[in-house]
Design a protein around this motif. Sequence first.
Motif, PDB file in Angstrom:
ATOM      1  N   TYR A   1      -7.262  -4.266  -1.499  1.00 42.82           N
ATOM      2  CA  TYR A   1      -7.681  -5.242  -0.528  1.00 42.82           C
ATOM      3  C   TYR A   1      -6.707  -5.709   0.175  1.00 42.82           C
ATOM      4  O   TYR A   1      -5.977  -5.527   1.368  1.00 42.82           O
ATOM      5  CB  TYR A   1      -9.057  -5.749  -0.694  1.00 42.82           C
ATOM      6  N   ARG A   2      -6.019  -6.808  -0.147  1.00 41.74           N
ATOM      7  CA  ARG A   2      -4.374  -7.601  -0.327  1.00 41.74           C
ATOM      8  C   ARG A   2      -3.898  -6.630   0.193  1.00 41.74           C
ATOM      9  O   ARG A   2      -3.502  -6.687   1.549  1.00 41.74           O
ATOM     10  CB  ARG A   2      -4.419  -8.677  -0.645  1.00 41.74           C
ATOM     11  N   ARG A   3      -3.699  -6.179  -0.522  1.00 38.07           N
ATOM     12  CA  ARG A   3      -1.880  -4.551  -0.076  1.00 38.07           C
ATOM     13  C   ARG A   3      -2.339  -4.527   1.116  1.00 38.07           C
ATOM     14  O   ARG A   3      -1.756  -3.581   1.673  1.00 38.07           O
ATOM     15  CB  ARG A   3      -1.979  -4.011  -1.112  1.00 38.07           C
ATOM     16  N   PHE A   4      -3.952  -3.448   1.556  1.00 40.12           N
ATOM     17  CA  PHE A   4      -3.598  -2.210   2.523  1.00 40.12           C
ATOM     18  C   PHE A   4      -4.517  -2.952   3.017  1.00 40.12           C
ATOM     19  O   PHE A   4      -5.552  -2.159   3.996  1.00 40.12           O
ATOM     20  CB  PHE A   4      -4.670  -0.895   1.439  1.00 40.12           C
ATOM     21  N   HIS A   5      -5.232  -4.321   3.464  1.00 40.55           N
ATOM     22  CA  HIS A   5      -6.170  -4.645   4.634  1.00 40.55           C
ATOM     23  C   HIS A   5      -5.439  -3.768   5.723  1.00 40.55           C
ATOM     24  O   HIS A   5      -7.006  -3.804   7.426  1.00 40.55           O
ATOM     25  CB  HIS A   5      -5.524  -6.134   4.464  1.00 40.55           C
ATOM     26  N   ALA A   6      -4.281  -4.179   6.570  1.00 37.39           N
ATOM     27  CA  ALA A   6      -3.481  -4.095   7.719  1.00 37.39           C
ATOM     28  C   ALA A   6      -3.799  -2.368   8.354  1.00 37.39           C
ATOM     29  O   ALA A   6      -4.173  -2.288   9.237  1.00 37.39           O
ATOM     30  CB  ALA A   6      -2.185  -4.228   8.015  1.00 37.39           C
ATOM     31  N   GLU A   7      -4.026  -1.983   7.078  1.00 37.14           N
ATOM     32  CA  GLU A   7      -4.297   0.010   7.159  1.00 37.14           C
ATOM     33  C   GLU A   7      -5.829   0.567   7.160  1.00 37.14           C
ATOM     34  O   GLU A   7      -6.022   0.916   7.612  1.00 37.14           O
ATOM     35  CB  GLU A   7      -3.473   0.648   6.141  1.00 37.14           C
ATOM     36  N   CYS A   8      -6.621  -0.338   5.937  1.00 33.88           N
ATOM     37  CA  CYS A   8      -7.977   0.142   5.941  1.00 33.88           C
ATOM     38  C   CYS A   8      -9.137  -0.749   6.076  1.00 33.88           C
ATOM     39  O   CYS A   8     -10.119  -0.499   6.428  1.00 33.88           O
ATOM     40  CB  CYS A   8      -7.425   0.392   4.131  1.00 33.88           C
ATOM     41  N   PHE A   9      -8.612  -1.829   6.543  1.00 32.18           N
ATOM     42  CA  PHE A   9      -9.273  -3.158   5.807  1.00 32.18           C
ATOM     43  C   PHE A   9      -9.348  -4.315   7.043  1.00 32.18           C
ATOM     44  O   PHE A   9      -9.723  -5.240   7.158  1.00 32.18           O
ATOM     45  CB  PHE A   9      -9.676  -3.969   4.438  1.00 32.18           C
TER      46      PHE A   9
ATOM     47  N   ARG B   1      -9.927   5.818   0.615  1.00 27.50           N
ATOM     48  CA  ARG B   1      -9.650   6.931   0.953  1.00 27.50           C
ATOM     49  C   ARG B   1      -9.292   7.205   2.315  1.00 27.50           C
ATOM     50  O   ARG B   1      -8.966   8.963   2.255  1.00 27.50           O
ATOM     51  CB  ARG B   1     -10.103   8.391   0.085  1.00 27.50           C
ATOM     52  N   THR B   2     -10.741   7.500   2.845  1.00 26.12           N
ATOM     53  CA  THR B   2     -10.972   7.924   3.867  1.00 26.12           C
ATOM     54  C   THR B   2     -10.266   7.604   5.538  1.00 26.12           C
ATOM     55  O   THR B   2      -9.472   7.470   6.539  1.00 26.12           O
ATOM     56  CB  THR B   2     -11.639   7.236   4.813  1.00 26.12           C
ATOM     57  N   HIS B   3      -9.316   5.709   5.343  1.00 26.03           N
ATOM     58  CA  HIS B   3      -8.114   5.591   6.097  1.00 26.03           C
ATOM     59  C   HIS B   3      -6.959   5.040   5.958  1.00 26.03           C
ATOM     60  O   HIS B   3      -5.993   4.950   6.447  1.00 26.03           O
ATOM     61  CB  HIS B   3      -8.792   4.230   6.688  1.00 26.03           C
ATOM     62  N   GLY B   4      -6.751   4.908   4.659  1.00 23.85           N
ATOM     63  CA  GLY B   4      -5.202   4.902   3.996  1.00 23.85           C
ATOM     64  C   GLY B   4      -3.832   6.251   4.077  1.00 23.85           C
ATOM     65  O   GLY B   4      -4.899   7.443   3.924  1.00 23.85           O
ATOM     66  N   GLY B   5      -3.624   6.058   3.531  1.00 25.87           N
ATOM     67  CA  GLY B   5      -2.357   7.554   3.696  1.00 25.87           C
ATOM     68  C   GLY B   5      -2.505   7.854   2.009  1.00 25.87           C
ATOM     69  O   GLY B   5      -3.343   7.282   1.028  1.00 25.87           O
ATOM     70  N   ARG B   6      -1.150   8.128   1.767  1.00 23.54           N
ATOM     71  CA  ARG B   6      -1.235   9.260   0.253  1.00 23.54           C
ATOM     72  C   ARG B   6      -1.280   7.709  -1.490  1.00 23.54           C
ATOM     73  O   ARG B   6      -1.870   7.749  -2.021  1.00 23.54           O
ATOM     74  CB  ARG B   6       0.071   9.473   0.292  1.00 23.54           C
TER      75      ARG B   6
ATOM     76  N   ALA C   1      -2.475   4.264  -0.868  1.00 26.17           N
ATOM     77  CA  ALA C   1      -4.223   3.805  -0.344  1.00 26.17           C
ATOM     78  C   ALA C   1      -4.437   4.877  -1.736  1.00 26.17           C
ATOM     79  O   ALA C   1      -5.300   5.125  -1.984  1.00 26.17           O
ATOM     80  CB  ALA C   1      -4.916   4.250   0.321  1.00 26.17           C
ATOM     81  N   TRP C   2      -4.476   6.558  -1.390  1.00 28.34           N
ATOM     82  CA  TRP C   2      -5.286   7.218  -2.253  1.00 28.34           C
ATOM     83  C   TRP C   2      -5.287   7.753  -3.706  1.00 28.34           C
ATOM     84  O   TRP C   2      -5.604   7.313  -4.326  1.00 28.34           O
ATOM     85  CB  TRP C   2      -5.136   8.940  -1.511  1.00 28.34           C
ATOM     86  N   GLU C   3      -3.996   7.493  -3.751  1.00 28.44           N
ATOM     87  CA  GLU C   3      -3.196   7.324  -5.211  1.00 28.44           C
ATOM     88  C   GLU C   3      -4.020   5.749  -5.642  1.00 28.44           C
ATOM     89  O   GLU C   3      -4.248   5.529  -7.280  1.00 28.44           O
ATOM     90  CB  GLU C   3      -2.323   7.265  -4.821  1.00 28.44           C
ATOM     91  N   ALA C   4      -3.964   4.243  -5.312  1.00 30.17           N
ATOM     92  CA  ALA C   4      -4.554   3.174  -5.362  1.00 30.17           C
ATOM     93  C   ALA C   4      -6.406   3.240  -5.897  1.00 30.17           C
ATOM     94  O   ALA C   4      -6.553   3.005  -6.251  1.00 30.17           O
ATOM     95  CB  ALA C   4      -4.275   2.168  -4.577  1.00 30.17           C
ATOM     96  N   ALA C   5      -6.513   4.226  -4.700  1.00 29.75           N
ATOM     97  CA  ALA C   5      -7.967   4.508  -5.034  1.00 29.75           C
ATOM     98  C   ALA C   5      -8.586   5.243  -6.385  1.00 29.75           C
ATOM     99  O   ALA C   5      -9.603   4.886  -7.002  1.00 29.75           O
ATOM    100  CB  ALA C   5      -8.938   4.911  -3.977  1.00 29.75           C
ATOM    101  N   GLY C   6      -7.592   6.086  -6.314  1.00 27.79           N
ATOM    102  CA  GLY C   6      -7.740   7.183  -7.481  1.00 27.79           C
ATOM    103  C   GLY C   6      -7.488   5.820  -8.723  1.00 27.79           C
ATOM    104  O   GLY C   6      -8.068   6.311 -10.135  1.00 27.79           O
ATOM    105  N   LYS C   7      -6.619   5.020  -9.137  1.00 26.00           N
ATOM    106  CA  LYS C   7      -7.032   3.801  -9.817  1.00 26.00           C
ATOM    107  C   LYS C   7      -7.826   3.124 -10.465  1.00 26.00           C
ATOM    108  O   LYS C   7      -8.547   2.982 -11.318  1.00 26.00           O
ATOM    109  CB  LYS C   7      -5.380   3.084  -9.915  1.00 26.00           C
ATOM    110  N   LEU C   8      -8.972   2.799  -9.327  1.00 25.58           N
ATOM    111  CA  LEU C   8      -9.812   2.265  -9.807  1.00 25.58           C
ATOM    112  C   LEU C   8     -11.243   3.103 -10.473  1.00 25.58           C
ATOM    113  O   LEU C   8     -11.878   2.332 -10.361  1.00 25.58           O
ATOM    114  CB  LEU C   8     -10.003   1.711  -7.859  1.00 25.58           C
ATOM    115  N   CYS C   9     -10.914   3.976  -9.590  1.00 31.06           N
ATOM    116  CA  CYS C   9     -12.166   5.275  -9.460  1.00 31.06           C
ATOM    117  C   CYS C   9     -11.714   5.971 -11.746  1.00 31.06           C
ATOM    118  O   CYS C   9     -12.875   6.881 -11.732  1.00 31.06           O
ATOM    119  CB  CYS C   9     -12.639   6.302  -9.015  1.00 31.06           C
ATOM    120  N   HIS C  10     -11.080   5.029 -12.398  1.00 31.28           N
ATOM    121  CA  HIS C  10     -11.117   5.679 -13.626  1.00 31.28           C
ATOM    122  C   HIS C  10     -11.686   5.619 -14.197  1.00 31.28           C
ATOM    123  O   HIS C  10     -12.723   5.828 -14.704  1.00 31.28           O
ATOM    124  CB  HIS C  10      -8.697   5.107 -13.959  1.00 31.28           C
TER     125      HIS C  10
END
Length: 88
Positions: A42-50, A72-77, A79-88
């Motif tokens: 959330y902190r890392r991608f705040h400017a891009e996604c949040f 996944r919706t608002h980020g780039g690659r 962010a997409w990979e980071a979302a995958g780590k959250l949903c393992h």
Amino acid sequence: MKQDVRAYLAEIGRRGGKKSRRVLDPEAAQAMVRVREARRMYRRFHAECFWSFDPHYRIGLSDIAWVAEQLRTHGGRDAWEAAGKLCH
């Protein structure tokens, strides 16, 4: 070492040891790690996604799926990979 100093150090050591001995079951430990990771993302991608959300919002266990969806919706690659780590 003086006796009063030794007693003081023994007391603070005893208190610290009591507080740090946390017993968690595996599920609670994994949840704690996932929340910590979601907060970091959330902190890392705040400017891009949040950007429209409070930068000081405190992410909880129930917010992990939402953080992954936003990544996944608002980020780039990355962010997409980071979302995958959250949903393992």
